[in-house]
Design a protein around this motif. Structure first.
Motif, short mmCIF file in Angstrom:
data_model
loop_
_atom_site.label_atom_id
_atom_site.label_comp_id
_atom_site.label_asym_id
_atom_site.label_seq_id
_atom_site.Cartn_x
_atom_site.Cartn_y
_atom_site.Cartn_z
N GLY A 59 0.77 -1.28 -0.01
CA GLY A 59 0.01 0.06 0.07
C GLY A 59 0.90 1.24 -0.02
O GLY A 59 0.86 2.34 0.70
N ARG A 60 2.02 1.20 -0.81
CA ARG A 60 2.71 2.22 -0.78
C ARG A 60 2.50 3.27 -1.72
O ARG A 60 1.96 3.11 -2.89
CB ARG A 60 4.38 1.70 -1.09
N PRO A 61 2.73 4.72 -1.23
CA PRO A 61 2.42 5.73 -2.25
C PRO A 61 3.07 5.64 -3.33
O PRO A 61 4.43 5.31 -3.24
CB PRO A 61 2.61 7.09 -1.35
N GLU A 118 15.04 10.59 -12.54
CA GLU A 118 16.44 10.20 -13.23
C GLU A 118 17.62 9.51 -12.45
O GLU A 118 18.56 9.20 -12.81
CB GLU A 118 16.89 11.39 -14.14
N THR A 119 17.27 9.62 -11.17
CA THR A 119 18.25 8.92 -10.20
C THR A 119 17.80 7.65 -9.51
O THR A 119 16.42 7.43 -9.52
CB THR A 119 18.57 10.01 -9.21
N VAL A 120 18.91 6.89 -9.03
CA VAL A 120 18.42 5.69 -8.49
C VAL A 120 19.17 5.61 -7.03
O VAL A 120 20.14 6.27 -6.95
CB VAL A 120 18.58 4.38 -9.25
N LEU A 196 19.49 12.80 2.83
CA LEU A 196 18.35 12.91 2.74
C LEU A 196 17.40 12.20 3.77
O LEU A 196 16.43 12.86 3.93
CB LEU A 196 17.89 12.39 1.32
N ARG A 197 17.89 11.12 4.17
CA ARG A 197 17.14 10.52 5.43
C ARG A 197 18.70 10.01 6.16
O ARG A 197 19.37 9.51 5.94
CB ARG A 197 16.45 9.50 4.81
N PRO A 198 18.38 10.49 7.60
CA PRO A 198 19.37 10.20 8.44
C PRO A 198 19.25 8.55 8.96
O PRO A 198 18.14 7.93 8.71
CB PRO A 198 19.23 10.76 9.98
N ALA A 226 13.97 13.38 -0.65
CA ALA A 226 13.79 11.79 -0.63
C ALA A 226 12.30 11.86 -0.54
O ALA A 226 11.58 12.15 0.70
CB ALA A 226 14.48 11.32 0.61
N PRO A 227 11.59 11.61 -1.73
CA PRO A 227 9.95 11.75 -1.65
C PRO A 227 9.44 11.06 -0.28
O PRO A 227 8.39 11.35 0.15
CB PRO A 227 9.54 11.12 -3.03
N GLY A 228 9.91 10.07 -0.08
CA GLY A 228 9.33 9.04 1.17
C GLY A 228 9.35 9.88 2.24
O GLY A 228 8.54 9.35 3.56
N MET A 229 10.14 10.73 2.63
CA MET A 229 10.04 11.24 3.77
C MET A 229 8.82 12.41 4.24
O MET A 229 8.81 12.59 5.61
CB MET A 229 11.61 12.22 3.93
P1 AMP Z 1 12.21 2.53 2.28
O1 AMP Z 1 12.81 1.84 1.15
O2 AMP Z 1 10.73 2.39 2.73
O3 AMP Z 1 13.16 2.47 3.60
O4 AMP Z 1 12.52 4.15 1.82
C1 AMP Z 1 13.45 4.53 0.66
C2 AMP Z 1 13.87 5.87 1.02
O5 AMP Z 1 14.58 6.27 -0.04
C3 AMP Z 1 12.67 6.88 0.91
O6 AMP Z 1 12.76 7.84 1.95
C4 AMP Z 1 12.78 7.40 -0.48
O7 AMP Z 1 12.03 8.53 -0.53
C5 AMP Z 1 14.37 7.46 -0.75
N1 AMP Z 1 14.72 7.34 -1.93
C6 AMP Z 1 14.68 6.37 -2.94
N2 AMP Z 1 15.09 6.56 -4.24
C7 AMP Z 1 15.30 7.73 -4.12
C8 AMP Z 1 15.81 8.64 -5.19
N3 AMP Z 1 16.18 8.54 -6.52
N4 AMP Z 1 16.20 10.08 -4.67
C9 AMP Z 1 15.85 10.59 -3.42
N5 AMP Z 1 15.38 9.76 -2.58
C10 AMP Z 1 15.24 8.20 -2.92
#
Ligand code: AMP
Ligand code: MG
Length: 348
Positions: A59-61, A118-120, A196-198, A226-229
């Motif tokens: 159920g991930r965004p 465009e990044t991974v 982007l995430r500590p 880091a969109p997930g944050m």
């Molecule tokens: P998780 O796998 O749920 O621990 O979360 C992955 C984290 O990596 C999230 O905060 C994403 O937003 C971040 N992330 C993954 N790929 C990218 C990317 N290409 N650029 C910036 N952040 C990323």
């Protein structure tokens, strides 16, 4: 769907179990596997359809990209378009380990993995089982934490089972994760490396070998890089309050909040350091969970998600958590605690 749970030894895993898992992954299925940070929900990172299953199952965004896990440079080269000197230094000092690098992607990495970026994001886990599994598949594996989106991350196979039973074919159980917090995410696409995430590798660790390292702190109306944050994360069912400051003030505030909640007939859970626990026994909270010593942040990190999940298992309605010092690994611990508390934090 029936979910198989197969137990393996952490240091000497049964290769027939891993071969079965590798076959599932190669055929486009999902497999949950242990890493040193948390359990991951793996899929072939070069298979868009397999990766889209990750989003469905959790159920991930749709705008929260996945971290790709690799076991060697050859597999890493299948997803990364160009490396740079920061990346070389990071790989040398911190891989395998809890450090994720954001770098330009190759075109063959599907947009599903990067959510169109465009990044991974890529890392090499420091876990015998994860590395052996990736090597057996010969593939890069996209693997976010193996929990339902929004819930505390899983640090044991049983946590994975609680969230994903019946939704995936296989969980590989190798016991508890040692680090217990997700990896540090480090953006290496700009002039200055930016956290982007500590996470498990601290800013201090990184600065020793990279020089200046920034920490991305998005303001309220700016999207995080880091969109997930941006999402509510790690959230237990109960209402959670994080209390930080001097020991005396924190203890007395938690005592007061416990009495208040008990007055309202709520079940209270206290998450605290071993140094404070003695103050809380006499209050008889429904759950008193010792995270670890305030002098051993790695202990606190390793127990944190288990404590949050225990609150849910025991039907705790009010969770009172003691903050830790915000330096080194403490920054990552506080980041997770703040998110779990939905930013309900009292600084004394
Ligand atoms: P998780 O796998 O749920 O621990 O979360 C992955 C984290 O990596 C999230 O905060 C994403 O937003 C971040 N992330 C993954 N790929 C990218 C990317 N290409 N650029 C910036 N952040 C990323
Ligand atoms: Mg996650």
């Amino acid at each position: 769907m029936e979910t198989k749970i197969l137990r393996v030894d952490r240091t000497n895993p049964d290769l027939t179990v891993l071969a079965e898992a590798a076959e599932l992954l190669k055929s486009g299925e999902l497999v949950a596997f242990p890493t040193e940070t948390v359990y991951g929900l793996g899929a072939n990172a070069l298979d868009a359809e397999a990766c889209s299953k990750i989003f469905q199952v959790k159920g991930r965004p749709q705008d929260n990209p996945l971290i790709v896990h690799v076991a060697n440079r050859a597999i890493a080269d299948t997803v990364i378009k160009s490396w740079n000197v920061f990346a070389e230094i990071c790989m040398h000092f911190f891989w395998p380990g809890p450090l994720t690098l954001v770098l330009p992607k190759k075109t063959q990495v599907p947009a599903t993995v990067t959510c169109g970026l465009e990044t991974v994001a890529i890392r090499m886990p420091k876990h015998r089982v994860a590395l052996a599994l990736i090597e057996l598949t010969g593939l890069p594996l996209a693997a976010p934490s193996a929990n339902l989106s929004g819930k505390p991350s899983p640090t044991s196979a049983d946590h994975v089972r609680q969230d994903l039973h019946g939704r995936i074919k296989l969980i590989i159980d190798a016991g508890n994760c040692q680090v217990g917090l997700e990896s540090t995410v480090l953006d290496l696409t700009g002039k200055i490396p930016t956290i982007l995430r500590p996470g498990g590798i601290t800013r201090e660790d990184l600065e020793k070998v990279l020089g200046e390292v920034r920490v991305d702190r998005p303001t309220e109306n700016q999207a995080p890089k880091a969109p997930g944050m941006k999402y509510r994360h790690y959230a237990p069912n109960g209402e959670m309050l994080l209390v930080s400051g001097s020991k005396e003030e924190v203890v007395s505030r938690i005592l007061k909040e416990t009495q208040k909640a008990h007055g309202n007939l709520k079940k209270v859970g206290i998450l605290c350091t071993s140094e404070s626990a003695a103050w809380f026994h006499d209050l008889h909270p429904e759950l008193l969970f010792v995270l670890g010593s305030e002098n051993l942040p790695e202990e606190v990190a390793a127990n944190l998600f288990r404590g949050l999940r225990l609150c849910d298992e025991q039907g705790i309605e009010v969770i009172l958590a003691e903050g830790v010092e915000e330096s080194g690994l403490g920054s990552a611990i506080m980041n997770r605690l703040q998110k779990a508390a939905g930013q309900k934090i009292i600084r004394l």
